[in-house]
Each structure stands twice: as C-alpha cells, then as structure tokens.
Scaffold this active site. Structure first.
Site, PDB file in Angstrom:
ATOM      1  N   LYS A 199     -25.125 -95.943  12.420  1.00  0.00           N
ATOM      2  CA  LYS A 199     -25.334 -96.031  11.208  1.00  0.00           C
ATOM      3  C   LYS A 199     -26.026 -94.556  10.483  1.00  0.00           C
ATOM      4  O   LYS A 199     -25.276 -93.953   9.606  1.00  0.00           O
ATOM      5  CB  LYS A 199     -26.113 -97.011  10.560  1.00  0.00           C
ATOM      6  CG  LYS A 199     -26.662 -97.194   8.847  1.00  0.00           C
ATOM      7  CD  LYS A 199     -25.421 -97.292   8.236  1.00  0.00           C
ATOM      8  CE  LYS A 199     -25.794 -97.181   6.815  1.00  0.00           C
ATOM      9  NZ  LYS A 199     -24.539 -97.330   5.883  1.00  0.00           N
ATOM     10  N   CYS A 253     -27.430 -92.888   0.154  1.00  0.00           N
ATOM     11  CA  CYS A 253     -27.531 -93.270   1.490  1.00  0.00           C
ATOM     12  C   CYS A 253     -27.460 -91.875   2.486  1.00  0.00           C
ATOM     13  O   CYS A 253     -28.396 -91.492   2.805  1.00  0.00           O
ATOM     14  CB  CYS A 253     -26.168 -93.753   1.821  1.00  0.00           C
ATOM     15  SG  CYS A 253     -25.888 -95.359   1.125  1.00  0.00           S
TER      16      CYS A 253
END
Ligand code: SAJ
Length: 413
Positions: A199, A253
């Site tokens: 991720k 993010c």
C-alpha cells in the site's frame, strides 16, 4: 445474510465499504465517534457526496441491511477504517488503537478483525496485534488496504484488484470471502507486513514520479521546451510512464504515506527528496508568478485563483497546494479564490464575478468547468498562469491576456 459486520469509522472509505458490504448480502452496523454523523445517517442524510453512494444508501435503508449505531455491538467481524494522521515518519495509530480498545470486550479467538486504515509496514505485527495478545485474545486479523480514489470510490472498490494480508493464512482467507461479496476483481492474499508495504509503495511510487515530472517541468522552463509535450512523447516508449507536473501534491494519501516508508531505515534519501520537491511546488509557482508580474510590470494585481480542491472535479481540499500558494500570495496581493465544489468561506463559487474583477489568474486545479471559459469576455485580465496544462490557446484568441504555462517557455499569445 452471509456475515454480520461492524465497520468502525464512517468516512470516505468506511461508509462506502459498509454500504457495499450491505449491498453484497451482509448485515452491517456502522459505528462512528462523531455522534451527529451517526444521527444524520439514522435520519437518512449522507455526510458527503460520492458518485453512486446515494443509491447504495437508499437500497440499504430499504432492505434494512445497514444501521448506523452510537455504541459498538458484539459482532463476529470488525472492520476498522478510521483516520491515521501522519506523525513524523509514522502513521499516528491513536484512532486505530481507540477502535481496538472499543471492540476488545467482544473479541474472541474466532473474531475476524480487518484493518483498512493506511498504516506503516510492520505496524500490525509490532503495534496492533500485540494489544490483543496482551489481553489474552488471539483473534483472526487481516490488513486490507483500500485503493479507491475520491470521485470514483465506489467503482474502484468494486473493480480494483485487492490485496489482503493475513496475520495467519486462515485470517486472510476469511477476509477474502467477506470482500468477495462486492469485489468483482482478483483478491490476492499475502501476509500483513507485505500488504502494508504494498500500500505505502503504491503511493510512494506516484509521489516520486510526480516529483520527477516537477523537476522536468523546472528544467523545461529554464531551458525553453514544453514539458507536457516532451512527457507525452516520452510516454510513447513502452516502458516509460512519467506522471504530470503541477502546483504540488495534495490529498490525504500521496502527500503523507511516503513518510511511513522513508522512516524505515536511515538510508532513505530519494523518498524524502521527492516529498520536499512536491511540498516545495507552491513556493516555486509563487516565484514563477512573481517573475512574470515583474516582467509585465504589474505592481498591485488583484489575483484570482481557479481551483481550491487538491485535484480535478472533486470537493476534497485536504493538503491542497492551493492552501500554501494562496497564503504566499495573500501576503502581498489581493486574492480571490474560486472553486465550484469546495464550500468554505474563503472560496467563492461565482466564477464570472471573480473573472470580472481580477487582472491576473492562476489556475491551480484543472476542473473541467475551466476548459470552457471564454476569456474574451474579461478585458480586465492581463495574465493567466496555468499550472496544469488545462486551458487551450483557443480560449485566448482575441483577448488582451498573456497565457503562461508551467513547465514551458514563457508563451505569448
Ligand atoms: N498529481 C500530480 N501529477 C500527477 C498525478 C497526480 O501532480 O501526475 C497530484 C494531484 O493533482 C493530487 C495528488 O497528486 O494533488 C494526488 O492525486 P491522485 O489522484 O494521484 O491520488 P489520491 O491521493 O487522490 O489517491 C491515491 C491513489 N493511489 C494511487 O494512485 C497509487 C488511490 O488509489 C489510493 O487509494 C489513495 O491515494 C489512498 O488512499 O492511498
């Protein structure tokens, strides 16, 4: 009903996940510490807009498959989708820990706990799982990072490949069967630490690649070529995929997750440099604009900023580069900000009014609506600085405005 699940955290990720699980034939409870959010959901009001969310919500209400709750109930499955803010080189786990504490009284060795919040590599093994073992529990535990993008969240949650890391292979398999109820693509299984690393690597890859594009943009402005055209041509190479330059990187993010990777050993230089390059872009854009104003001898302009969201066609303005850029500009100039989606007091949605009042325009977010502006209507505008390659020459035909494009020689129209 296939599974009974509680989703903790009803935000941009938790709420769509809960509703997709409900639509997939599960019985879902949604818990949030924000009591007014829970109350609104109980009354039928969604906390934010997202394509397709309304339809999922009304379907779940009709079938009574989703219930927003004020206190955590005992269920066999818990999904944790709470925020993980950035704290130095680590994900701040305070909200994840608080969620673990809330579910602890109901956790047995048969409970399945899935974390979706972005966390750093080894956080599950070193920081989260030990909390349960310390209290004599050995639950099934999996890490299943989300990959959806704002504006297309529901579509991507259904159609992207998912990676699930299990603390044990059994936990990974159980989590896989749960996500199968709505994921139409492949679900790859691995261990928790690999899934965490995967991720963070995805977002680090984009951040570093965008930093490279931004460096190419600076080189192009200095040397006198058009970086957008050069990137387009370079990307015709079968193994090259250079990203786009711009005014900087926003969102919750890509501007944050690379730090979790950069902190893993002392010998990490490229990721930190990329972060600095991208964080430095608003200052670079400010300096470029200042230079243009000096060359054009514009001393006290009124400046219009087009776009406050961190990327096109969304209302999300978390970590937006328009924030620092407008702060630099406001110190010296009168500034007006337009965005069709962001609803905060500093931002207006009246584009015509702003364009009618300013002499300088800087385009920060490439919302589609800007592609149809007819600059001939605004004789007051002298300079337009486009940081996204969003506008076209046709929009300036027959105007007094001079068009400048980030990452290109100073264009005179
Ligand atoms: N940007 C550029 N140049 C580019 C691409 C993007 O300057 O070539 C800028 C955008 O304008 C924006 C920022 O970068 O300010 C990030 O935008 P984005 O659309 O690339 O990403 P996010 O943050 O909205 O979502 C990302 C996605 N990750 C990847 O594409 C690897 C998404 O799939 C993740 O789910 C999400 O992060 C997350 O939650 O981690």
């Amino acid at each position: 009903m296939r599974h009974t699940i509680t989703v903790l955290g009803l935000g941009y990720i938790g709420l769509p996940t809960a509703l997709l699980l409900a639509a997939g034939g599960n019985r879902v409870y949604g818990y949030d510490i924000n009591t007014s959010r829970v109350k609104n959901l109980q009354d039928g009001t969604l906390p934010f807009e997202e394509h397709g969310l309304k339809e999922l919500f009304s379907g779940a209400r009709r079938k009574k498959t989703f219930t927003a709750v004020n206190r955590v109930l005992s269920t066999p499955v818990y999904i944790i989708a709470v925020p993980t803010p950035h704290k130095g080189y680590h994900a701040d786990l305070q909200f994840v820990r608080a969620a673990c504490k809330q579910i602890l009284p109901f956790v047995t060795d048969k409970t399945l706990i899935i974390v979706e919040s972005t966390i750093g590599p080894t956080d599950s093994v070193k920081k989260l799982y030990p909390y349960f073992t310390k209290h004599g529990r050995h639950p099934l535990f999996a890490y299943c990072p989300e990959r959806a993008i704002p504006g297309k969240t529901i579509h991507e949650m259904r159609h992207n490949v998912r990676v699930i890391g299990g603390y044990t292979p059994q936990a990974a398999k159980m989590a896989q069967s749960l996500y199968r109820s709505f994921v139409k693509n492949d679900i790859q299984l691995t261990d928790v630490t690999t899934a965490e690393a995967c991720k963070v690597m995805e977002n680090t890859y984009r951040d570093v690649n965008i930093a490279l594009a931004n460096e190419f943009g600076k080189a192009a402005a200095a040397a006198g070529f058009n970086v957008w055209k050069a990137i387009q041509l370079a990307n015709l190479h079968p193994r090259v995929h250079i990203h786009q330059p711009g005014p900087g990187v926003g969102g919750h993010c890509i501007a944050i997750d690379p730090w979790y990777m950069a902190g893993l050993t002392r010998d990490m230089r490229m990721i930190k440099t990329a972060r600095k390059i991208n964080d430095g872009m608003p200052a670079y854009v400010y300096k470029e604009l200042d230079h243009i104003l000096k060359v054009k001898k514009i001393s006290a302009p009124r400046i219009g900023i087009l776009g406050y969201a961190y990327k096109k066609n969304v209302s999300d303005w978390r970590e937006t580069p328009a924030g620092p850029l407008s702060n630099y500009l406001k110190k010296r100039f009168s500034v007006m900000i337009h965005d069709p989606y962001v609803r905060i007091p500093a931002v207006s949605s009246n584009l015509d009014e702003i364009l009618g009042k300013v002499s300088v325009v800087i385009l920060v977010t490439d919302h589609d609506i800007y592609k149809t502006i007819d600059f001939r209507r605004y004789k007051n505008i002298r300079v337009v600085y486009d940081t996204r390659n969003c506008l076209t020459k046709d929009q300036f035909a027959g105007t007094n405005a001079q068009y400048h494009l980030l990452g290109s020689p100073y264009t005179i129209v």
